[in-house]
Scaffold this motif. Structure first.
Motif, mmCIF file in Angstrom:
data_model
loop_
_atom_site.group_PDB
_atom_site.id
_atom_site.type_symbol
_atom_site.label_atom_id
_atom_site.label_comp_id
_atom_site.label_asym_id
_atom_site.label_seq_id
_atom_site.Cartn_x
_atom_site.Cartn_y
_atom_site.Cartn_z
ATOM 1 N N THR A 105 0.828 -1.208 0.000
ATOM 2 C CA THR A 105 0.000 0.000 0.000
ATOM 3 C C THR A 105 0.862 1.257 0.000
ATOM 4 N N PRO A 106 0.605 2.191 -0.939
ATOM 5 C CA PRO A 106 1.382 3.449 -0.958
ATOM 6 C C PRO A 106 1.273 4.190 0.375
ATOM 7 N N GLY A 107 2.380 4.801 0.776
ATOM 8 C CA GLY A 107 2.392 5.578 2.017
ATOM 9 C C GLY A 107 2.612 4.749 3.264
ATOM 10 N N GLN A 108 2.810 3.439 3.097
ATOM 11 C CA GLN A 108 3.014 2.588 4.271
ATOM 12 C C GLN A 108 4.465 2.093 4.347
ATOM 13 N N SER A 109 4.861 1.716 5.567
ATOM 14 C CA SER A 109 6.164 1.124 5.819
ATOM 15 C C SER A 109 5.975 -0.073 6.733
ATOM 16 N N ILE A 110 7.004 -0.911 6.796
ATOM 17 C CA ILE A 110 6.954 -2.083 7.667
ATOM 18 C C ILE A 110 8.309 -2.261 8.333
ATOM 19 N N ASP A 111 8.282 -2.622 9.610
ATOM 20 C CA ASP A 111 9.503 -2.903 10.373
ATOM 21 C C ASP A 111 9.677 -4.411 10.513
ATOM 22 N N TYR A 112 10.881 -4.865 10.198
ATOM 23 C CA TYR A 112 11.254 -6.251 10.428
ATOM 24 C C TYR A 112 12.237 -6.304 11.597
ATOM 25 N N VAL A 113 12.134 -7.348 12.414
ATOM 26 C CA VAL A 113 13.085 -7.571 13.494
ATOM 27 C C VAL A 113 13.897 -8.824 13.173
ATOM 28 N N VAL A 190 11.445 -0.978 5.699
ATOM 29 C CA VAL A 190 11.308 -0.827 4.248
ATOM 30 C C VAL A 190 9.977 -0.142 3.957
ATOM 31 N N ASP A 191 9.981 0.698 2.924
ATOM 32 C CA ASP A 191 8.811 1.479 2.539
ATOM 33 C C ASP A 191 8.177 0.926 1.276
ATOM 34 N N ASN A 192 6.926 1.282 1.079
ATOM 35 C CA ASN A 192 6.247 0.924 -0.160
ATOM 36 C C ASN A 192 7.035 1.461 -1.359
ATOM 37 N N GLY A 193 7.223 0.633 -2.358
ATOM 38 C CA GLY A 193 7.933 1.052 -3.562
ATOM 39 C C GLY A 193 9.442 0.984 -3.466
ATOM 40 N N GLN A 194 9.975 0.670 -2.310
ATOM 41 C CA GLN A 194 11.423 0.606 -2.145
ATOM 42 C C GLN A 194 11.986 -0.586 -2.908
ATOM 43 N N THR A 195 13.127 -0.379 -3.553
ATOM 44 C CA THR A 195 13.716 -1.442 -4.368
ATOM 45 C C THR A 195 15.018 -2.006 -3.793
ATOM 46 N N SER A 196 15.581 -1.347 -2.808
ATOM 47 C CA SER A 196 16.805 -1.854 -2.191
ATOM 48 C C SER A 196 16.933 -1.308 -0.780
ATOM 49 N N VAL A 197 17.654 -2.050 0.049
ATOM 50 C CA VAL A 197 17.901 -1.647 1.436
ATOM 51 C C VAL A 197 19.241 -0.928 1.505
ATOM 52 N N VAL A 198 19.273 0.208 2.214
ATOM 53 C CA VAL A 198 20.516 0.944 2.440
ATOM 54 C C VAL A 198 20.846 0.885 3.927
ATOM 55 N N ALA A 199 22.067 1.295 4.274
ATOM 56 C CA ALA A 199 22.530 1.188 5.661
ATOM 57 C C ALA A 199 21.633 1.944 6.625
ATOM 58 N N GLY A 200 21.073 3.075 6.185
ATOM 59 C CA GLY A 200 20.223 3.872 7.069
ATOM 60 C C GLY A 200 18.915 3.208 7.433
ATOM 61 N N ASP A 201 18.546 2.146 6.700
ATOM 62 C CA ASP A 201 17.308 1.426 7.017
ATOM 63 C C ASP A 201 17.498 0.431 8.158
ATOM 64 N N ILE A 202 18.748 0.200 8.546
ATOM 65 C CA ILE A 202 19.068 -0.823 9.557
ATOM 66 C C ILE A 202 19.514 -0.129 10.840
ATOM 67 N N VAL A 203 18.840 -0.395 11.947
ATOM 68 C CA VAL A 203 19.234 0.168 13.242
ATOM 69 C C VAL A 203 19.286 -0.955 14.266
ATOM 70 N N PRO A 204 20.158 -0.832 15.275
ATOM 71 C CA PRO A 204 20.179 -1.844 16.336
ATOM 72 C C PRO A 204 18.863 -1.870 17.098
ATOM 73 N N HIS A 205 18.438 -3.044 17.494
ATOM 74 C CA HIS A 205 17.260 -3.170 18.349
ATOM 75 C C HIS A 205 17.570 -2.525 19.698
ATOM 76 N N PRO A 206 16.590 -1.861 20.342
ATOM 77 C CA PRO A 206 16.867 -1.221 21.643
ATOM 78 C C PRO A 206 17.448 -2.163 22.686
ATOM 79 N N ALA A 207 17.112 -3.453 22.609
ATOM 80 C CA ALA A 207 17.643 -4.414 23.576
ATOM 81 C C ALA A 207 18.774 -5.248 22.991
ATOM 82 N N CYS A 208 19.395 -4.763 21.930
ATOM 83 C CA CYS A 208 20.450 -5.530 21.253
ATOM 84 C C CYS A 208 21.592 -5.832 22.226
ATOM 85 N N PRO A 209 21.967 -7.114 22.401
ATOM 86 C CA PRO A 209 22.991 -7.469 23.385
ATOM 87 C C PRO A 209 24.399 -7.564 22.805
#
Length: 413
Positions: A105-113, A190-209
């Motif tokens: 859906t346009p205008g939407q994003s999804i978070d993966y863990v 990742v966002d709707n229509g995105q074709t590739s992942v860049v480094a800025g799309d990846i962040v550590p999980h708040p509880a990352c050990p």
């Protein structure tokens, strides 16, 4: 660590080998526990975009260390031991690739863990040769000549999996909860229509050990420091769970005069310092109080602003020196600190003196140092000289008082 004893001429037993392996595992686990503790800890496992870029990410080799039972199932002829708890390390030597799907859906994003867990399993089944007592030259194939394959390794690995959240309007999507028994490593958006992942799309999980320091990098105590001279925010680094904050309120302005009497000095800001639990990747608001404005004729000097480290500790600013109204003008009071293990009050500004040695009041001393000098005939009042210090008051012909010094926030981790 325990060691097995084998005698010359004695028939070796399978338990001699199995106990040697188990004793080594226990010894390494004890050393790991002494250095890393019992909380789950990961190392390596860096998450990066693929090259060339795509809608996939790659998790590099690494390890995970966790507390668990010695053996949940029988280890060869050694019985399971689910009561004894040791620290074990799972190791993965191969990279893992995860493919991500953008929302439709346009205008939407999804978070993966991306989450990880310690995994122990038996592997490498082999049909083993067994002694044939009736004909020792012709070995049996498997136990009882059954031809059954048996596992020959107990392996400890890092188990990784990708978990998708619910798609929602960009900026409102929420990462999925980490599964029980797992730990979160990264969040990938990742966002709707995105074709590739860049480094800025990846962040550590708040509880990352993940470990962020190696032994050569470690220094005793709080070895890293950030100094805030103006308001902002402090983001708790990944792997940091304790921070120490010191806050100093701003100094009050020096008193002014209309030419009749000498004015008083401003008070210094209070202070507070403490050690606090922190959540990695969390932003903590930093407020640095502004120094009080020096007083002019007929106007009291301004008070210093409050400095704070989130809601954990704060320090109020010092009071401004009052406009002269009598032969002796009282100096501004010091601010107070709150929160933490160490709190204190800033120094009072000194009174304006009106006698044969007429002189304005000196600024109060803060935790960081002295205040502004008072003015005398032919000189002007000085601003606060150290963070949080008060400003000097003016002599009876010098006009406006000095400016109080801004506060300060120091964060160590």
């Amino acid at each position: 660590m325990d060691r097995q004893i084998v005698y010359p001429g004695a028939i070796p037993l399978d338990t001699d080998f199995l106990l040697t392996n188990r004793n080594t595992l226990v010894a390494i686990g004890a050393l790991t526990r002494a250095t890393l503790g019992t909380n789950t800890v990961a190392d390596g496992l860096a998450c990066t975009p693929t090259s060339p870029a795509s809608l996939s990410v790659v998790v590099a080799p690494g390890s995970i260390t966790a507390l668990g039972p010695l053996d949940t199932t029988d280890y060869g002829s050694l019985l399971a031991d689910t009561v004894s708890q040791i620290v074990k390390t799972g190791i993965t030597l191969a990279s893992t690739t995860f493919a991500l799907t953008p929302p439709a859906t346009p205008g939407q994003s999804i978070d993966y863990v991306i989450e990880a867990a310690f995994l122990e399993s038996d592997a490498t089944p082999v049909v083993l040769p067994y002694l044939n007592a009736a004909n020792p030259a012709q070995a049996y194939s498997g136990p009882g000549n059954s031809g059954v394959a048996q596992n020959t390794q107990r392996i400890d690995r890092v188990q990784l999996q990708l978990k998708a959240g619910a798609a929602a309007g960009t900026g409102t999507q929420i990462p999925p909860a980490v599964d029980t028994g797992w730990v979160g490593l990264y969040i990938v958006t990742v966002d709707n229509g995105q074709t590739s992942v860049v480094a800025g799309d990846i962040v550590p999980h708040p509880a990352c050990p993940l470990l962020i320091f190696k032994l050569p990098q470690l220094t005793p105590g709080f070895s890293r420091r950030v100094v805030f001279n103006s308001s902002g925010s402090f983001t708790v680094p990944v792997g940091v769970q304790t921070v120490r904050a010191t806050v100093v309120g701003a100094g009050g302005g020096g008193g002014g005069t209309d030419g009749t009497y000498a004015a008083a000095g401003g008070g210094a800001g209070g202070f507070a310092s403490g050690t606090f639990a922190a959540t990695p990747s969390t932003a903590i608001a930093i407020t640095v109080g502004a120094g009080g404005i020096g007083g002019a004729a007929g106007v009291n000097a301004g008070a210093g602003g409050t400095s704070s480290f989130g809601s954990l500790c704060s320090a109020t600013g010092g009071a401004g020196g009052v406009f002269q109204s009598a032969a002796s003008t009282p100096g501004g009071s010091g601010g107070n600190g709150s929160g933490g293990e160490l709190v204190g009050r800033g120094g009072f500004g000194t009174d304006g003196q009106n006698n044969s040695f007429s002189i304005g009041g000196h600024g109060g001393t803060s935790l960081m140092g002295g205040g502004g000098r008072a003015s005398t005939a032919g000189s002007t009042a000085l601003n606060g000289q150290a963070p949080g210090s008060g400003a000097g008051g003016t002599y009876n012909s010098s006009g406006a008082g000095g400016q109080g010094a801004d506060g300060l926030v120091i964060v160590e981790y």
